[in-house]
Enzyme design. Structure first.
Site, PDB file in Angstrom:
ATOM      1  N   ASP A 159       0.808  -1.224   0.000  1.00 10.67           N
ATOM      2  CA  ASP A 159       0.000   0.000   0.000  1.00 10.67           C
ATOM      3  C   ASP A 159       0.839   1.271   0.000  1.00 10.67           C
ATOM      4  OD1 ASP A 159      -1.686  -2.274   1.287  1.00 10.67           O
ATOM      5  OD2 ASP A 159      -3.122  -0.800   0.566  1.00 10.67           O
ATOM      6  N   TYR A 243      -9.797  -0.829   0.630  1.00  8.95           N
ATOM      7  CA  TYR A 243      -9.438  -0.921   2.041  1.00  8.95           C
ATOM      8  C   TYR A 243      -9.158   0.441   2.655  1.00  8.95           C
ATOM      9  CZ  TYR A 243      -8.840  -5.366   4.427  1.00  8.95           C
ATOM     10  OH  TYR A 243      -9.044  -6.504   5.158  1.00  8.95           O
TER      11      TYR A 243
HETATM   12 CU   LIG Z   1      -7.854  -8.015   5.456  1.00  8.46          CU
END
Ligand SMILES: [Cu+2]
Length: 550
Positions: A159, A243
């Site tokens: 990320d 996310y």
């Molecule tokens: Cu997860």
């Protein structure tokens, strides 16, 4: 680039915020990102094995929405919660550069920076003017997925390295992301074409009450002395596609620095045959009809560049070991002792919870006045299952930090990111595992400590359509750094200032509001307050132990 496709709820397709992760499609285009040409369209496996089947017409499935207006009803019995600081917050913020901020709070001082890749970074962290950390940063994240079937075998996100914690940071909002009296820090970053991009309100700074910090009741006199755990929080939130990560540095009045990571947001989903909904899946959890959420691991790597009471730091670890039985020393077999092992060369370590292995960053040149131990900070690292992908896999080779709870390297300029400088399409060979393998001597100082922590995310139906936070904390705690409890001088008995109120027994708690006045003015209730918070003099004391009210 391999693309995964979803659609909005066909019955509500004008709702832009419809949760498309409930509608994964079994086709996956592969495109050339430089020309945007379509190279091919893959058909995804939707059974329990790697086989693919010819496409069939889409079968209707219900939506799964997280937006409030799509809920059948919203609960109505949640009362307002005010976080009020009538005299303002206890911290100060001073600019030290165009964008950098110097923050002072409860003997702490440190500088805050914000960059494209790491987001929030702390520099020059001091407690009571004693240097502790030169630089603290999240260095990367890796999220390798378990599904072995093509094309899912390529699913692994970095990320920070792939996307950037700074450029993906949320614009935080009062009352939504942060409760109470909030100061916001903004940044300016370069976008993908090099243009300056304002990043407003990317870090929020506030204090919070975290329960009790320490307490003792002298049972002989019945006097209790209690100090609450006031914390200073610096929080940033990033959204990387589906996310969210809520990341925070948290300071307290006992010299602790905590790095907290909370995972939330939406699972990355893939299609599964409707007929298999009620059958356990080998590589994931069915979280909604036709929707599979694959098993995956989350790894975070916190980079600690220490300067505990100055430079020349060392790293060591303690283990608790049982003493062998012996007639003279340990005849009853109960004895154990602590063995300390210095880290002499750069290397990686498991957390070894069965040995209570505890890593410490120490300064051998500065000694504790009470016991002559080197002053230090220890690390509380949550246990972590190392990466499960095998050592020959690209998941393993690329996630250079996901195999060990702790790496120690010798400082080298430019070695900031645990997964290497370029994670996108990396094949490994650059990152903390490679740097540690140099076997650099660590005597004489300049260690850099890389703490890995994470979760093995086995999705639950409760994680869909949006998952309640899963929280992980790494704590940096003073160990033989002070001569005693550093929070002994924090005033307790703050009832007059902090103003808790008594609730009545009525189910709505309405009576309690009336009793607030009673509690602060009447002798009877006042005596009860002083009995639980009594402190002598100073601060907001309500009076001594036997005090007769306010
Ligand atoms: Cu997860």
């Amino acid at each position: 680039m391999q693309c995964f496709l979803y659609m909005r709820d066909p019955k509500n397709s004008f709702e832009a915020d419809s949760c498309h992760y409930a509608f994964p499609l079994p086709i996956s285009p592969v495109i050339d990102p430089s020309t945007l040409e379509l190279i091919r369209i893959d058909i995804l496996p939707t059974g329990h094995d790697a086989k693919t089947a010819p496409l069939t017409p889409w079968q209707p499935v219900p939506p799964s929405e997280y937006i409030p207006e799509a809920q059948p009803s919203l609960r109505t019995d949640l009362k307002p919660l005010h976080v009020v600081q009538p005299e303002g917050a206890s911290f100060t913020v001073t600019p030290f550069s165009e964008l950098g901020k110097l923050i002072r709070w409860q003997k702490w001082d440190f500088k805050v920076g914000f960059n494209q890749r790491e987001g929030m970074v702390l520099y020059d962290v001091h407690y009571d003017s004693r240097p502790l950390f030169y630089r603290l940063s999240l260095s990367d994240m890796a999220i390798p997925y378990a599904d072995p079937r093509s094309p899912y075998h390529r699913k692994a996100a970095f990320d920070l390295g792939d996307a950037g914690a700074g450029i993906m940071a949320n614009n935080l909002a009062l009352g939504c992301d942060c409760l109470g009296s909030i100061y916001y820090i903004s940044g300016v970053l370069a976008d993908g074409t090099g243009q300056p991009t304002p990043m407003p309100n990317v870090i929020c700074v506030h204090e919070q009450d975290a329960g009790i910090l320490w307490k003792h009741t002298n049972y002989r006199t019945n006097r209790a002395v209690v100090v609450r755990n006031r914390e200073l929080v610096l929080q940033t939130i990033l959204t990387v596609s589906n996310y969210e990560y809520i990341l925070a540095f948290i300071f307290n009045t006992a010299g602790d620095v905590c790095y907290e990571a909370r995972a939330t947001g939406i699972l990355s989903t893939s299609p599964v045959d409707l007929a298999l909904s009620h059958v356990p899946h080998p590589f994931g959890t069915v979280v909604h009809p036709g929707v599979l959420a694959a098993f995956h691991q989350h790894f975070f790597s916190l980079r600690i560049d220490p300067m505990i009471d100055g430079h020349g730091n060392s790293v060591a670890y303690d283990e608790a070991v049982p003493l062998p039985r012996s007639a003279d020393l340990n005849p009853h077999g109960v004895g154990y002792t602590i063995q300390s092992t210095p880290v002499a060369t750069s290397s990686g370590f498991d957390s070894a919870p069965m040995l209570n292995r505890t890593f410490k960053i120490i300064n051998p040149a500065v000694r504790n006045p009470i016991n002559n131990s080197p002053v230090g900070y220890k690390l509380h690292i949550p246990p972590m299952q190392p990466i499960l992908a095998d050592t020959e896999s690209f998941h393993y080779k690329r996630a250079e930090f996901a195999d060990k709870s702790l790496y120690v390297t010798r400082y080298v300029d430019g070695e900031l990111y645990a997964g290497g400088l370029y994670t996108n399409q990396s094949r490994g060979g650059s990152g903390v595992r490679t740097w540690a393998a140099r076997g650099d001597a660590l005597e004489g100082g300049d260690p850099v400590v890389w703490v890995q922590f994470g979760i093995n995310h086995v999705p639950r139906t409760e994680d869909f359509p949006v998952m309640p936070v899963e929280t992980l904390k790494v704590v940096l705690r003073p160990v033989n750094f002070f001569g005693g409890n550093p929070a002994g001088d924090v005033p307790g008995g703050r009832q007059l200032g902090d103003r808790s109120v008594l609730l009545g027994e009525g189910e709505k708690g309405v009576e309690g509001v009336e009793k607030e006045v009673e509690g602060l003015t009447l002798g009877g209730e006042g005596a009860r307050l002083s009995a639980c918070c009594g402190s002598h003099g100073g601060g907001w004391g309500v009076g001594g132990g036997g005090g007769g009210g306010v």
